[in-house]
Design a protein around this motif. Structure first.
Motif, PDB file in Angstrom:
ATOM      1  N   TYR A 147      -7.574   7.964   2.037  1.00 58.71           N
ATOM      2  CA  TYR A 147      -7.654   7.602   0.626  1.00 58.71           C
ATOM      3  C   TYR A 147      -7.932   6.116   0.390  1.00 58.71           C
ATOM      4  N   ARG A 148      -8.243   5.374   1.423  1.00 59.12           N
ATOM      5  CA  ARG A 148      -8.435   3.937   1.227  1.00 59.12           C
ATOM      6  C   ARG A 148      -9.861   3.643   0.759  1.00 59.12           C
ATOM      7  N   GLN A 175       0.853  -1.184   0.000  1.00 57.89           N
ATOM      8  CA  GLN A 175       0.000   0.000   0.000  1.00 57.89           C
ATOM      9  C   GLN A 175       0.890   1.236   0.000  1.00 57.89           C
ATOM     10  N   VAL A 176       0.315   2.361  -0.430  1.00 57.29           N
ATOM     11  CA  VAL A 176       1.097   3.592  -0.535  1.00 57.29           C
ATOM     12  C   VAL A 176       0.340   4.752   0.077  1.00 57.29           C
ATOM     13  N   THR A 177       1.099   5.735   0.521  1.00 57.18           N
ATOM     14  CA  THR A 177       0.537   7.045   0.802  1.00 57.18           C
ATOM     15  C   THR A 177       0.424   7.776  -0.535  1.00 57.18           C
ATOM     16  N   PRO A 178      -0.255   8.922  -0.601  1.00 56.31           N
ATOM     17  CA  PRO A 178      -0.240   9.669  -1.867  1.00 56.31           C
ATOM     18  C   PRO A 178       1.185   9.946  -2.353  1.00 56.31           C
ATOM     19  N   ARG A 196       2.774   7.073  -4.291  1.00 57.47           N
ATOM     20  CA  ARG A 196       2.185   6.591  -5.543  1.00 57.47           C
ATOM     21  C   ARG A 196       3.214   6.611  -6.667  1.00 57.47           C
ATOM     22  N   TRP A 231      -8.109   4.449  -5.450  1.00 58.43           N
ATOM     23  CA  TRP A 231      -7.921   3.229  -6.218  1.00 58.43           C
ATOM     24  C   TRP A 231      -9.126   2.326  -5.986  1.00 58.43           C
ATOM     25  N   TYR A 255      -7.507   9.757  -6.300  1.00 60.80           N
ATOM     26  CA  TYR A 255      -6.736   9.114  -5.236  1.00 60.80           C
ATOM     27  C   TYR A 255      -7.363   7.755  -4.860  1.00 60.80           C
ATOM     28  N   GLN A 258      -2.820  10.270   6.220  1.00 67.09           N
ATOM     29  CA  GLN A 258      -2.409   8.907   5.902  1.00 67.09           C
ATOM     30  C   GLN A 258      -2.777   7.919   7.010  1.00 67.09           C
ATOM     31  N   GLU A 279      -0.121   0.299 -10.488  1.00 68.99           N
ATOM     32  CA  GLU A 279      -1.236   0.019  -9.593  1.00 68.99           C
ATOM     33  C   GLU A 279      -2.187  -1.062 -10.102  1.00 68.99           C
ATOM     34  N   LEU A 323      -4.362   2.675  -1.489  1.00 68.45           N
ATOM     35  CA  LEU A 323      -3.818   3.747  -0.662  1.00 68.45           C
ATOM     36  C   LEU A 323      -4.290   3.599   0.776  1.00 68.45           C
TER      37      LEU A 323
END
Length: 558
Positions: free
Chosen positions: A254-255, A231-234, A237, A398, A396, A280, A242, A250
């Protein structure tokens, strides 16, 4: 041969490989006259100095190299502050340059006199005044070394107006020391491997530190060999495409549903290059129950800033992940084949479920439909440059928008300065001119950067701005409606620009879209315009009321 401080500086920038300076001249005697004779440093004339700092931010993020912006004395340097602040927040190596009032009159009230160093010192890694012209090269080398090593970040360098124009003899320029990467402590790597060996559902989380390290291959190898989801923070990215089967969305605000389930079931978090700030971390409340934590960061002061790790590792992200994987393989940590199969199926189901919610007939057009349609038209070799408004936030979320390539995102940092993406799209396009650049923006942010459309036209850049237009400052208006009993004030635009007319007047291709059935074709026409060297603006009237459930949930925590 004697040279002025500006000539010395420009020669130094050429040696450092800095291709562009984003800004505008005040007195053309300073810096810009020296640029006239430069063979490899090109000035990009902006319409506002703040835009120049935003462009430098985006150029540095995409290229992985320091970028340069310039402000003339007083208000010019002050206008750089929002971009410097964003670079400070996002750990982006921006070299900001300025002119100071003459040394012989400083403090006497000279024209545009200001103490620039005091203004920017709190938001830079280093801020200095060149006090002797013959030492200009030393100052540039020092600035670039500081900006690019350790935790990257912005630096500021200025030259007083009087000494800057006196020819002096100076020693040959010696390039900055770059690429200094601290390796991890082997004992801490072994402790981390023990946690990894015992974990059943580990999760790797990457932030902007992984991007700054250019740890693309290391991250891919780590997740594939060990079967660990990412998983990523903004800010993280673009560290992995992805649609990779182990990409799991995210974090925090943003999840979406699948990323949330992967996060909450995890029993070990491996955090790389992220502070896990408020957005985050879900206001620092989303830590999975009972999970252990490994934190990797190049800056010791970031370790334990928020969540306290079980194992803290100070190291470059790439070197740490490579060392951790090697130690895991020596310890016999096997790839989690069953977990990979399960995650792959869940990811496919999540993508299908999201696509099933995309209604091509709803009017006003839904933000998620806009995000997904952009993703369909601008597929591979596209850099997504983001603002951070209530509707463009759908890019943002996904999997409505899925990056197809690594290194293909420019998000704002935690300051989310409005206009950064709108202006920064130009810097991103100059960093990678053979790719498309799409900036997703609300109408509020677009109005804070639309003055740079002619800059993109002048340089024939392949940029398309897609405006998620709800005729308001959508995020604060949503708060007024939901948390303040409908007390809406100063968030709706009673009068605004005709963006299509303005964009066409600047030389862009432009359309307004109100029918969702027309969106795909409008974006295709924008892409074709980009292919001819013409930037484009697509103004989409969107539904201001639909937000992802995670957006609503997050605000209950604040």
């Amino acid at each position: 041969m004697e040279r002025t401080a500006w000539q010395i500086l420009v020669d130094a920038l050429q040696t450092e490989g800095i291709s562009y300076i984003f800004g505008m001249p005040g007195s053309p005697k300073h810096l810009y006259d020296a640029l006239y004779d430069a063979s490899h440093v090109r000035p990009i004339l902006v319409r506002h100095e703040t835009a120049g700092a935003f462009m430098a931010y985006a150029f540095a993020r995409v290229s992985g190299s320091p970028a340069c912006c310039f402000g003339c004395p007083g208000p010019g340097v002050a206008n750089l502050v929002p971009g410097i602040l964003e670079a400070w927040s996002g750990c982006v190596p921006v070299l900001a340059l300025g002119v100071r009032a003459p040394m012989r009159t400083f403090g006497m009230g000279a024209f545009q006199e200001a103490d620039h160093v005091r203004i920017v010192r709190p938001i830079t890694k280093w801020a200095a005044t060149v006090e002797q012209s013959e030492r200009t090269g030393w100052y540039v080398r020092r600035a670039v070394t500081i900006a690019t090593n350790g935790q990257p970040g912005p630096v500021y360098l200025e030259i007083p107006a009087d000494i800057a124009l006196r020819p002096v003899s100076a020693p040959p320029y010696q390039p900055a020391l770059r690429g200094i990467r601290p390796a991890p402590d082997p004992d801490r790597i072994e402790a981390a491997v023990e946690l990894l060996r015992r974990a059943e559902r580990p999760l790797l989380i990457c932030g902007s530190g992984a991007i700054a390290s250019r740890a693309f291959d290391a991250v891919r190898t780590f997740v594939e060999r060990l079967g660990v989801p990412l998983q990523v923070t903004p800010g993280g990215r673009g560290i992995l495409e992805e649609e990779h089967p182990l990409f799991a969305g995210l974090v925090g605000l943003y999840r979406t549903e699948y990323p949330r389930s992967v996060w909450e079931e995890s029993d070990l978090l491996v955090m790389v290059g992220t502070r896990m700030e408020e957005f985050q971390s879900g206001n620092w409340t989303y830590f999975p129950a009972g999970a252990r934590l490994i934190q990797i960061d190049i800056a010791a002061e970031e370790l334990g800033r928020n969540w306290v790790p079980d194992v803290a590792i100070q190291a470059d992200a790439r070197l740490a992940l490579e060392a951790l994987l090697q130690a895991a393989e020596r310890a016999g940590v096997a790839r989690r084949e069953e977990r990979v199969r399960e995650l792959t199926e869940r990811q496919r189901a999540a993508i299908a479920a999201a696509e099933g919610t995309l209604d091509p007939t709803t009017r006003p057009i839904r933000g998620k439909f806009v995000a997904a349609t952009i993703n369909r038209v601008f597929d591979r070799r596209t850099i997504l440059v983001m603002e951070n408004g209530a509707q463009d936030l759908w890019t943002y979320y996904w999997p409505y928008y899925r990056l197809r390539d690594t290194g293909a995102a420019v998000p704002p940092a935690e300051q989310t300065a409005m206009g950064l993406g709108v202006c920064g799209a130009i810097g991103a396009a100059l960093a990678r001119p053979d790719w498309y650049v799409v900036c997703t923006t609300g109408d509020g942010a677009f109005q804070m950067g639309m003055h740079e459309l002619p800059t993109a036209v002048e340089h024939r850049l392949r940029v398309t701005w897609v405006i998620f237009n709800d005729q308001a400052l959508g995020w604060p208006r949503w708060t007024q409606k939901t948390a303040l009993g409908g007390r809406v004030i100063a968030t709706e635009f009673a009068a605004t620009f005709d963006f299509v007319t303005v964009a066409k007047a600047a030389g862009c291709y432009a359309e307004r879209v109100e029918d969702p059935a027309e969106l795909l074709r409008a974006l295709e026409r924008a892409r074709k315009a980009n292919d001819t060297g013409q930037p484009a603006v697509i103004d989409v009237r969107v539904d201001s009321d639909e937000h992802h459930p995670s957006f609503v949930e997050f605000h209950r925590l604040r």
